[in-house]
Design an enzyme around this catalytic site. Structure first.
Site, short mmCIF file in Angstrom:
data_model
loop_
_atom_site.label_atom_id
_atom_site.label_comp_id
_atom_site.label_asym_id
_atom_site.label_seq_id
_atom_site.Cartn_x
_atom_site.Cartn_y
_atom_site.Cartn_z
N HIS A 188 36.15 51.00 44.79
CA HIS A 188 35.18 50.44 45.74
C HIS A 188 35.80 49.28 46.52
O HIS A 188 35.68 49.19 47.73
CB HIS A 188 33.94 49.99 44.97
N ASP A 204 30.92 40.84 47.32
CA ASP A 204 29.94 40.91 46.25
C ASP A 204 30.00 42.34 45.75
O ASP A 204 30.01 43.28 46.53
CB ASP A 204 28.54 40.54 46.71
N GLY A 248 39.95 38.34 38.11
CA GLY A 248 40.23 39.77 38.26
C GLY A 248 40.13 40.19 39.71
O GLY A 248 40.97 40.94 40.23
N PHE A 271 39.14 44.73 34.57
CA PHE A 271 38.27 43.66 34.09
C PHE A 271 36.83 44.21 34.07
O PHE A 271 36.59 45.37 34.38
CB PHE A 271 38.38 42.43 35.00
N ASN A 321 36.50 34.65 40.56
CA ASN A 321 36.74 35.66 39.53
C ASN A 321 38.23 36.04 39.53
O ASN A 321 38.72 36.64 40.49
CB ASN A 321 35.86 36.89 39.85
N TYR A 327 33.51 45.89 33.78
CA TYR A 327 33.01 47.12 33.18
C TYR A 327 34.04 48.25 33.19
O TYR A 327 33.72 49.39 32.84
CB TYR A 327 31.74 47.58 33.93
#
Ligand code: IMP
Length: 205
Positions: free
Chosen positions: A186, A73, A16, A158, A14, A160
């Site tokens: 987070h 994750d 982002g 990126f 990913n 949400y």
């Protein structure tokens, strides 16, 4: 303290996430390379929790590269949707769905939910495995509390970010400059815990 390794592989494709993790690890005298540099494909995310999937990804990358691996994750947990999209955040609108399609699906599901019930949080679990059979992976978790807005606001980040309202800063996470997001998010929280754990094990310079 003795340095155990000079390089780590980051088990993510990913862009982002790679950008955010690389920025936060940039100050370390430790090379962090995304798994794409080793032609490693994505692991099958067959777990039912963030921690299971993070371990699956880290083990897969360590196995394929022979290097210690960090995997994350992460996802958005929406209370009014019983925790969805949760571990399915990247594929909420289907495998291979775009960030925009996933975001639109969440928007369509929260449209009729009153604002005060649109509580949500980003969750990130980071795992570091020294090798594929490492029986004591480092596991770190971060959570970032917020609420959801019903239209896109902001241009950074990126996923949400454009609908994740950060009450402490009166804006969405897509309006926060990257350094500010890293300080709050987070992923930032989990990364700082991981760095502290790596340092106590003589891993990171
Ligand atoms: P993963 O690659 O399986 O961990 O999926 C993570 C997904 O959760 C991403 O594709 C995004 O949709 C979402 N996500 C995780 N962290 C963030 C963030 O910091 N901002 C916005 N969306 C995020």
């Amino acid at each position: 303290m003795k340095r155990l390794y000079d390089g780590l592989v980051l088990a993510s494709s990913n862009p982002g996430k790679i950008r955010e993790v690389s920025e936060m690890l940039a100050g370390l005298s430790l090379t962090v390379a995304p798994q794409s540099q080793f032609q490693v494909s994505d692991a099958d995310e067959t777990g039912l929790t963030f921690v299971e999937n993070a371990i699956l990804k880290a083990r897969h990358a360590a196995l394929r590269t022979g290097l210690p691996a960090i995997a994350d994750d992460s996802g958005l947990v929406v209370d009014a949707l019983q925790g969805a999209p949760g571990i399915y955040s990247a594929r909420y609108a289907g495998v291979g769905a775009t960030d925009e399609a996933n975001l639109q699906k969440v928007l369509s599901e929260i449209r009729d939910i009153p604002a005060e019930q649109r509580t949500a949080r980003f969750v990130c679990v980071l795992v570091c495995m020294l090798h594929p059979l490492d029986p004591t992976p480092i596991v770190c978790e971060g959570t970032w509390e917020g609420t959801l807005v019903t239209t896109h606001v902001g241009q950074y980040g990126f996923g949400y970010d454009p609908i994740f309202w950060v009450p402490t800063h009166h804006c969405t996470s897509a309006e926060l400059l990257p350094a500010v997001k890293n300080a709050l998010s987070h992923r930032g929280q989990a990364l700082r815990s991981l760095l502290a754990a790596l340092r106590t094990r003589g891993f990171a310079g």
